[in-house]
Each structure stands twice: as C-alpha cells, then as structure tokens.
Design a protein around this motif. Sequence first.
Motif, PDB file in Angstrom:
ATOM      1  N   HIS A 102       0.841  -1.207   0.000  1.00  0.00           N
ATOM      2  CA  HIS A 102       0.000   0.000   0.000  1.00  0.00           C
ATOM      3  C   HIS A 102       0.872   1.253   0.000  1.00  0.00           C
ATOM      4  O   HIS A 102       0.662   2.181  -0.794  1.00  0.00           O
ATOM      5  CB  HIS A 102      -0.908  -0.013   1.240  1.00  0.00           C
ATOM      6  CG  HIS A 102      -2.123   0.833   1.112  1.00  0.00           C
ATOM      7  ND1 HIS A 102      -3.352   0.327   0.772  1.00  0.00           N
ATOM      8  CD2 HIS A 102      -2.305   2.178   1.258  1.00  0.00           C
ATOM      9  CE1 HIS A 102      -4.241   1.298   0.732  1.00  0.00           C
ATOM     10  NE2 HIS A 102      -3.632   2.440   1.032  1.00  0.00           N
ATOM     11  N   ILE A 103       1.865   1.271   0.889  1.00  0.00           N
ATOM     12  CA  ILE A 103       2.760   2.429   0.982  1.00  0.00           C
ATOM     13  C   ILE A 103       3.584   2.570  -0.298  1.00  0.00           C
ATOM     14  O   ILE A 103       3.831   3.691  -0.776  1.00  0.00           O
ATOM     15  CB  ILE A 103       3.675   2.290   2.212  1.00  0.00           C
ATOM     16  CG1 ILE A 103       2.845   2.365   3.503  1.00  0.00           C
ATOM     17  CG2 ILE A 103       4.750   3.377   2.221  1.00  0.00           C
ATOM     18  CD1 ILE A 103       3.638   2.104   4.757  1.00  0.00           C
ATOM     19  N   VAL A 153       1.377   4.125  -3.048  1.00  0.00           N
ATOM     20  CA  VAL A 153       1.154   5.544  -2.758  1.00  0.00           C
ATOM     21  C   VAL A 153       2.432   6.340  -3.008  1.00  0.00           C
ATOM     22  O   VAL A 153       2.406   7.415  -3.629  1.00  0.00           O
ATOM     23  CB  VAL A 153       0.673   5.737  -1.310  1.00  0.00           C
ATOM     24  CG1 VAL A 153       0.616   7.228  -0.952  1.00  0.00           C
ATOM     25  CG2 VAL A 153      -0.706   5.112  -1.114  1.00  0.00           C
ATOM     26  N   THR A 205      -1.487  13.052  -1.364  1.00  0.00           N
ATOM     27  CA  THR A 205      -1.084  11.833  -0.656  1.00  0.00           C
ATOM     28  C   THR A 205      -2.241  11.236   0.130  1.00  0.00           C
ATOM     29  O   THR A 205      -2.462  10.015   0.101  1.00  0.00           O
ATOM     30  CB  THR A 205       0.093  12.130   0.290  1.00  0.00           C
ATOM     31  OG1 THR A 205       1.139  12.784  -0.433  1.00  0.00           O
ATOM     32  CG2 THR A 205       0.634  10.855   0.893  1.00  0.00           C
ATOM     33  N   VAL A 206      -2.988  12.083   0.834  1.00  0.00           N
ATOM     34  CA  VAL A 206      -4.143  11.587   1.596  1.00  0.00           C
ATOM     35  C   VAL A 206      -5.175  10.974   0.651  1.00  0.00           C
ATOM     36  O   VAL A 206      -5.742   9.909   0.924  1.00  0.00           O
ATOM     37  CB  VAL A 206      -4.765  12.729   2.424  1.00  0.00           C
ATOM     38  CG1 VAL A 206      -6.071  12.270   3.070  1.00  0.00           C
ATOM     39  CG2 VAL A 206      -3.798  13.197   3.501  1.00  0.00           C
ATOM     40  N   ILE A 235      -3.891   7.580  -0.596  1.00  0.00           N
ATOM     41  CA  ILE A 235      -3.968   6.523   0.415  1.00  0.00           C
ATOM     42  C   ILE A 235      -5.344   5.878   0.399  1.00  0.00           C
ATOM     43  O   ILE A 235      -5.482   4.650   0.513  1.00  0.00           O
ATOM     44  CB  ILE A 235      -3.641   7.096   1.811  1.00  0.00           C
ATOM     45  CG1 ILE A 235      -2.152   7.451   1.902  1.00  0.00           C
ATOM     46  CG2 ILE A 235      -3.999   6.100   2.910  1.00  0.00           C
ATOM     47  CD1 ILE A 235      -1.774   8.202   3.165  1.00  0.00           C
ATOM     48  N   THR A 294      -5.983   3.988  -3.146  1.00  0.00           N
ATOM     49  CA  THR A 294      -5.208   2.759  -3.317  1.00  0.00           C
ATOM     50  C   THR A 294      -5.964   1.551  -2.801  1.00  0.00           C
ATOM     51  O   THR A 294      -5.754   0.422  -3.279  1.00  0.00           O
ATOM     52  CB  THR A 294      -3.846   2.881  -2.604  1.00  0.00           C
ATOM     53  OG1 THR A 294      -3.140   4.007  -3.145  1.00  0.00           O
ATOM     54  CG2 THR A 294      -2.999   1.647  -2.790  1.00  0.00           C
ATOM     55  N   GLY A 316      -2.353  -4.423  -1.431  1.00  0.00           N
ATOM     56  CA  GLY A 316      -2.567  -3.335  -0.492  1.00  0.00           C
ATOM     57  C   GLY A 316      -3.617  -3.683   0.546  1.00  0.00           C
ATOM     58  O   GLY A 316      -4.178  -4.789   0.556  1.00  0.00           O
ATOM     59  N   ILE A 362      -5.378   2.269   7.080  1.00  0.00           N
ATOM     60  CA  ILE A 362      -5.536   3.320   6.061  1.00  0.00           C
ATOM     61  C   ILE A 362      -5.876   4.639   6.728  1.00  0.00           C
ATOM     62  O   ILE A 362      -5.327   5.698   6.376  1.00  0.00           O
ATOM     63  CB  ILE A 362      -6.630   2.915   5.051  1.00  0.00           C
ATOM     64  CG1 ILE A 362      -6.155   1.740   4.210  1.00  0.00           C
ATOM     65  CG2 ILE A 362      -7.010   4.093   4.161  1.00  0.00           C
ATOM     66  CD1 ILE A 362      -7.215   1.196   3.258  1.00  0.00           C
ATOM     67  N   LEU A 421      -2.707   5.927   8.466  1.00  0.00           N
ATOM     68  CA  LEU A 421      -1.750   6.455   7.486  1.00  0.00           C
ATOM     69  C   LEU A 421      -2.186   7.834   6.992  1.00  0.00           C
ATOM     70  O   LEU A 421      -1.376   8.763   6.898  1.00  0.00           O
ATOM     71  CB  LEU A 421      -1.627   5.496   6.299  1.00  0.00           C
ATOM     72  CG  LEU A 421      -0.736   4.268   6.466  1.00  0.00           C
ATOM     73  CD1 LEU A 421      -0.879   3.358   5.253  1.00  0.00           C
ATOM     74  CD2 LEU A 421       0.719   4.675   6.641  1.00  0.00           C
ATOM     75  N   ALA A 422      -3.480   7.959   6.668  1.00  0.00           N
ATOM     76  CA  ALA A 422      -3.993   9.229   6.154  1.00  0.00           C
ATOM     77  C   ALA A 422      -3.862  10.339   7.194  1.00  0.00           C
ATOM     78  O   ALA A 422      -3.446  11.459   6.872  1.00  0.00           O
ATOM     79  CB  ALA A 422      -5.447   9.064   5.722  1.00  0.00           C
ATOM     80  N   VAL A 457      -0.064  11.290   7.662  1.00  0.00           N
ATOM     81  CA  VAL A 457       0.437  12.094   6.541  1.00  0.00           C
ATOM     82  C   VAL A 457      -0.166  13.487   6.576  1.00  0.00           C
ATOM     83  O   VAL A 457       0.525  14.493   6.364  1.00  0.00           O
ATOM     84  CB  VAL A 457       0.116  11.391   5.208  1.00  0.00           C
ATOM     85  CG1 VAL A 457       0.345  12.329   4.028  1.00  0.00           C
ATOM     86  CG2 VAL A 457       0.974  10.146   5.052  1.00  0.00           C
TER      87      VAL A 457
END
Length: 272
Positions: free
Chosen positions: A67-68, A71, A207-208, A211, A214, A224, A248, A251-252, A255
């Motif tokens: 996943h990363i 992205v 980026t958000v 994420i 994806t 992912g 997810i 991560l969002a 970031v």
Amino acid sequence: MGRAFVLLLCLVELRLRLTLTRMWPTLLLCGVALIWWLCAAFGLEALALVQEFQARDQQFLSAVVQHIKLVGIAVSVSVVLGLALAMLMRRYARLQKSAFAVLNFLQTIPSLALFGLLLAPLAWLAANVPVLSQLGVSGIGTTPALIALIAYSLLPIVRNTYIALEEVSADTLEAAKGMGMRTGQRFWQVRLPLALPVLLEGVRITTVQAIGLTAVAALIGAGGLGTFIFQGLGQAAMDMVLLGALPILMLALAVDAGLGALAEALRPGGTR
C-alpha cells in the motif's frame, strides 16, 4: 464490532466535512493508536479483530508495504509531472485552460470505471509489445493502479504548484533581480522556496487522497490494505474490514498531520 465500524465511518465523515484545525488529525490519530495500545496492553486476544491480525500477520505486513509502495510511487511521479506541467503552463498561457480541463475531467471519472478503461489497452500492449510484457505490464495489477492513481493525483499537485508559483510577490523577484540574480537563480533560490508551503499543501492533499484510492486498487489485483476490506465485505466480516480500514485511516491522518505541520513551519513567520 459493527458499531465500531459505524463509529469509524462517522469519524472519517467528521474529518472530511468540518473545517478542522491542525490538532484534529493528530487527536484522531492518537485516539486510534490508543485503541490498538489498549488491545495489546490488556491482552485482549479474544477480540475478533486481534484474532484476524494474529492469523494474517505476515499477509497484513505485506499489504501495508504494498500500500505504501503504491502511494509513494504514485505521489512521487505526480510531483515530478505536476511541477513540470505547472511550469509549462506558466510559460505557455494557452496550455493552462486545456490542461486544467483535462485534469478536471479525469477527476470526474469514477475510480472503478478508470480501472476498467485501462484494462483492455494495457492487456493489448502487454500481448503485442514483448518489452512491456517482460517489464510486468498487464491489464490488471500494479500498472493500471499506478496509472489511475497518478491521473487522480495530478490535479491538486498542478493546481497548487501553479498557484504557488504565481503568487510569489513581483516586488520580491524584482529585488532579487536587482541583486544580480539570473533567471535560474531567482527561480531556485527565491520563487520556489517561497512557493514551497503552498506546494506542500498540494502534496498533502494528493497523498491523503492516494492513500484512500489505493484501497480500491485491490479490486484489480494491485494488493494493499484494500484486499482485507473487500474480502471482509464479501464475507460479511467487519473485523477483516477494520483490519484494512484502520491502518488506512492511521496512514492518512499521520500524513495529513505531518505534511500539514511541515507546510506551516515553512511559511514565513511559521513555527520552526
């Protein structure tokens, strides 16, 4: 656990709809992290979510890495292409309207539809161009996922980059020119550093967004964390859905908070 999933969706909806301060992403991230820590600290092995994780820990870690990776590649390529396109738009004024029209049109295409549109041409290319086939290009998997993610990511990058470069004060550039700076020096040493905070806002938004998008790429075999979400939905297993959705979300939020703080620190007079 179904109520927990509804609560998670409510938190996401609140984050998206309200105009929040920079502390909110951090607070939400800390709240989610606290839940995970409590589960580990008090040995809540009986929780179905924890059991799902223990049964699929290697698959989970591989999904996080994939996943990363998706992205990271998509955003990196988008930043390079977006910066180049924004500079071309500044140089050739006629390109501005047509470029923004195309980028806005791409944003209106549903992600699943875009994945479907890419399937046939990429499969044809893989079948008829041996080099592409050897590189791993196919109608499903990583290639269409990256193309779609890059297509969706370009608009916020290009828009913020273009606006950021245009909003640099003409007086500041004139002063730099009076100091003897050449055109290239004025761009790299004056215009770009001053535009960087707004440019980073575009990277943050991109980026958000990437994420979240994806996760949908799992439907075409890109892997992912979306894999757990769609497997869980197919089996009506909310614990598996949460196993994919919670990372997810974290991560969002991470970031969003990190890049937002960096952009704020780089603003003139910002916290350093």
